[in-house]
Design a protein around this motif. Structure first.
Motif, PDB file in Angstrom:
ATOM      1  N   THR A  95     -31.747 -22.840   1.552  1.00  0.00           N
ATOM      2  CA  THR A  95     -33.058 -22.698   2.153  1.00  0.00           C
ATOM      3  C   THR A  95     -33.664 -21.331   1.890  1.00  0.00           C
ATOM      4  N   GLY A  96     -32.942 -20.461   1.169  1.00  0.00           N
ATOM      5  CA  GLY A  96     -33.482 -19.147   0.809  1.00  0.00           C
ATOM      6  C   GLY A  96     -33.667 -18.264   2.017  1.00  0.00           C
ATOM      7  N   PRO A  97     -34.875 -17.695   2.213  1.00  0.00           N
ATOM      8  CA  PRO A  97     -35.106 -16.777   3.332  1.00  0.00           C
ATOM      9  C   PRO A  97     -34.861 -17.417   4.698  1.00  0.00           C
ATOM     10  N   LYS A  98     -35.092 -18.722   4.822  1.00  0.00           N
ATOM     11  CA  LYS A  98     -34.907 -19.403   6.102  1.00  0.00           C
ATOM     12  C   LYS A  98     -33.472 -19.927   6.197  1.00  0.00           C
ATOM     13  N   VAL A  99     -32.534 -19.010   6.188  1.00  0.00           N
ATOM     14  CA  VAL A  99     -31.128 -19.398   6.198  1.00  0.00           C
ATOM     15  C   VAL A  99     -30.748 -20.030   7.530  1.00  0.00           C
ATOM     16  N   LYS A 100     -29.769 -20.902   7.487  1.00  0.00           N
ATOM     17  CA  LYS A 100     -29.278 -21.559   8.691  1.00  0.00           C
ATOM     18  C   LYS A 100     -28.194 -20.681   9.300  1.00  0.00           C
ATOM     19  N   GLU A 101     -28.553 -19.932  10.324  1.00  0.00           N
ATOM     20  CA  GLU A 101     -27.661 -18.898  10.845  1.00  0.00           C
ATOM     21  C   GLU A 101     -26.339 -19.459  11.371  1.00  0.00           C
ATOM     22  N   LYS A 102     -26.359 -20.599  12.024  1.00  0.00           N
ATOM     23  CA  LYS A 102     -25.113 -21.149  12.569  1.00  0.00           C
ATOM     24  C   LYS A 102     -24.141 -21.504  11.455  1.00  0.00           C
ATOM     25  N   GLU A 103     -24.656 -22.072  10.367  1.00  0.00           N
ATOM     26  CA  GLU A 103     -23.780 -22.442   9.262  1.00  0.00           C
ATOM     27  C   GLU A 103     -23.235 -21.204   8.570  1.00  0.00           C
ATOM     28  N   ILE A 104     -24.078 -20.198   8.413  1.00  0.00           N
ATOM     29  CA  ILE A 104     -23.630 -18.967   7.772  1.00  0.00           C
ATOM     30  C   ILE A 104     -22.605 -18.255   8.651  1.00  0.00           C
ATOM     31  N   GLN A 105     -22.808 -18.276   9.946  1.00  0.00           N
ATOM     32  CA  GLN A 105     -21.862 -17.626  10.853  1.00  0.00           C
ATOM     33  C   GLN A 105     -20.472 -18.230  10.698  1.00  0.00           C
ATOM     34  N   SER A 106     -20.394 -19.531  10.504  1.00  0.00           N
ATOM     35  CA  SER A 106     -19.091 -20.176  10.343  1.00  0.00           C
ATOM     36  C   SER A 106     -18.425 -19.773   9.041  1.00  0.00           C
ATOM     37  N   LEU A 107     -19.207 -19.288   8.082  1.00  0.00           N
ATOM     38  CA  LEU A 107     -18.671 -18.910   6.779  1.00  0.00           C
ATOM     39  C   LEU A 107     -18.311 -17.432   6.694  1.00  0.00           C
ATOM     40  N   LEU A 108     -18.719 -16.650   7.671  1.00  0.00           N
ATOM     41  CA  LEU A 108     -18.544 -15.205   7.590  1.00  0.00           C
ATOM     42  C   LEU A 108     -17.093 -14.747   7.478  1.00  0.00           C
ATOM     43  N   PRO A 109     -16.134 -15.396   8.141  1.00  0.00           N
ATOM     44  CA  PRO A 109     -14.754 -14.951   7.950  1.00  0.00           C
ATOM     45  C   PRO A 109     -14.255 -15.160   6.523  1.00  0.00           C
ATOM     46  N   VAL A 110     -14.942 -16.014   5.766  1.00  0.00           N
ATOM     47  CA  VAL A 110     -14.518 -16.331   4.403  1.00  0.00           C
ATOM     48  C   VAL A 110     -15.274 -15.508   3.367  1.00  0.00           C
ATOM     49  N   LEU A 111     -16.577 -15.330   3.585  1.00  0.00           N
ATOM     50  CA  LEU A 111     -17.415 -14.648   2.607  1.00  0.00           C
ATOM     51  C   LEU A 111     -17.514 -13.160   2.887  1.00  0.00           C
ATOM     52  N   SER A 112     -17.522 -12.368   1.826  1.00  0.00           N
ATOM     53  CA  SER A 112     -17.724 -10.924   1.958  1.00  0.00           C
ATOM     54  C   SER A 112     -19.221 -10.652   2.022  1.00  0.00           C
ATOM     55  N   PRO A 113     -19.633  -9.465   2.476  1.00  0.00           N
ATOM     56  CA  PRO A 113     -21.059  -9.138   2.486  1.00  0.00           C
ATOM     57  C   PRO A 113     -21.712  -9.290   1.113  1.00  0.00           C
ATOM     58  N   ASP A 114     -21.021  -8.870   0.049  1.00  0.00           N
ATOM     59  CA  ASP A 114     -21.585  -9.009  -1.295  1.00  0.00           C
ATOM     60  C   ASP A 114     -21.748 -10.472  -1.686  1.00  0.00           C
ATOM     61  N   GLU A 115     -20.810 -11.310  -1.288  1.00  0.00           N
ATOM     62  CA  GLU A 115     -20.916 -12.735  -1.603  1.00  0.00           C
ATOM     63  C   GLU A 115     -22.078 -13.361  -0.856  1.00  0.00           C
ATOM     64  N   MET A 116     -22.264 -12.980   0.404  1.00  0.00           N
ATOM     65  CA  MET A 116     -23.408 -13.491   1.166  1.00  0.00           C
ATOM     66  C   MET A 116     -24.713 -13.006   0.558  1.00  0.00           C
ATOM     67  N   ARG A 117     -24.729 -11.751   0.147  1.00  0.00           N
ATOM     68  CA  ARG A 117     -25.919 -11.180  -0.466  1.00  0.00           C
ATOM     69  C   ARG A 117     -26.269 -11.924  -1.759  1.00  0.00           C
ATOM     70  N   LEU A 118     -25.258 -12.293  -2.524  1.00  0.00           N
ATOM     71  CA  LEU A 118     -25.485 -13.017  -3.773  1.00  0.00           C
ATOM     72  C   LEU A 118     -26.056 -14.404  -3.497  1.00  0.00           C
ATOM     73  N   LEU A 119     -25.454 -15.123  -2.556  1.00  0.00           N
ATOM     74  CA  LEU A 119     -25.885 -16.489  -2.293  1.00  0.00           C
ATOM     75  C   LEU A 119     -27.211 -16.553  -1.543  1.00  0.00           C
ATOM     76  N   ALA A 120     -27.625 -15.444  -0.933  1.00  0.00           N
ATOM     77  CA  ALA A 120     -28.917 -15.401  -0.251  1.00  0.00           C
ATOM     78  C   ALA A 120     -30.080 -15.326  -1.236  1.00  0.00           C
ATOM     79  N   SER A 121     -29.777 -15.260  -2.522  1.00  0.00           N
ATOM     80  CA  SER A 121     -30.817 -15.245  -3.544  1.00  0.00           C
ATOM     81  C   SER A 121     -31.690 -16.493  -3.435  1.00  0.00           C
ATOM     82  N   PRO A 122     -33.009 -16.352  -3.548  1.00  0.00           N
ATOM     83  CA  PRO A 122     -33.885 -17.533  -3.491  1.00  0.00           C
ATOM     84  C   PRO A 122     -33.679 -18.482  -4.665  1.00  0.00           C
TER      85      PRO A 122
END
Length: 220
Positions: free
Chosen positions: A20-47
């Motif tokens: 969804t790009g800028p309108k990320v689904k925060e609950k789904e991303i929160q569940s992924l945070l223990p797995v993803l690094s900040p750089d990985e999240m930053r990469l996938l947040a690309s539009p």
């Protein structure tokens, strides 16, 4: 980075969380945070994720400039963000009350000191920075903490999976003008590569991509 991007494009949980790009689904991303690094999240947040391949994202100069110059993506335990990105990211993490195997801190570095002196200062601070619930692990062995295979091998496995999904077998993928060079020399290797790629995709949302995996622990 290319391997992580392309495998993430195959992962339904990661696509659902980030496409969804800028309108990320925060609950789904929160569940992924223990797995993803900040750089990985930053990469996938690309539009442009997951619509574009990594090759096109790079070729059309669409990758985040900070990531474009990164030489340690997926291999470092310490990441750095510009202050204008760090502050909103840190505030968001605090609001979400994130529980992960990493923490985020602001840092001030005085460059009048040598690299060796700065390293000693950072080492001295680690005991105070490390959370009690995350004690120092045993030293990594010779294989380190990365994946057991190279990114090129993992991309070869993914390529075989994608070809099979399009209806190609080991024999016609190697003989027809599908690829300039098949990375596999046997049917057994081809099938094992496909299986390894699928297992990796199935675990993108539960197993850190760049940590060494134990095959028996993965969901098959």
């Amino acid at each position: 980075m290319a391997a992580f991007w392309e495998y993430a494009r195959e992962s339904k949980p990661l696509r659902n969380a980030f496409e969804t790009g800028p309108k990320v689904k925060e609950k789904e991303i929160q569940s992924l945070l223990p797995v993803l690094s900040p750089d990985e999240m930053r990469l996938l947040a690309s539009p442009y994720f997951p619509a574009l391949s990594f090759e096109h994202t790079i070729g059309w100069n669409l990758l985040d400039k900070g990531l474009h110059t990164s030489t340690d993506f997926g291999t470092t335990a310490v990441g750095f963000l510009p202050i204008e990105q760090f502050v909103p990211f840190a505030l968001w993490l605090r609001r979400q009350k994130i529980v992960a195997n990493w923490t985020i801190h602001g840092a001030k570095i005085e460059w009048d000191y040598t690299d060796a002196e700065l390293s000693d200062m950072f080492r001295a601070q680690l005991k105070d920075l490390r959370p009690v619930e995350l004690p120092e692990p045993k030293r990594a062995g010779r294989a380190g903490r990365l994946t057991a295979i190279s990114p090129v091998d993992s991309l070869n496995q993914l390529a075989a999976l994608r070809l099979e999904r399009e209806g190609f077998t080991f024999f016609n993928a190697a003989t027809r003008e599908v690829v300039s060079r098949t990375p596999y020399t046997s049917v057994k290797g081809w099938k094992l590569g496909i299986r390894s790629a699928q297992v990796r995709i199935n675990n993108m949302a539960s197993v850190p991509f760049f940590k060494k995996r134990q095959e028996s622990t993965l969901r098959k």
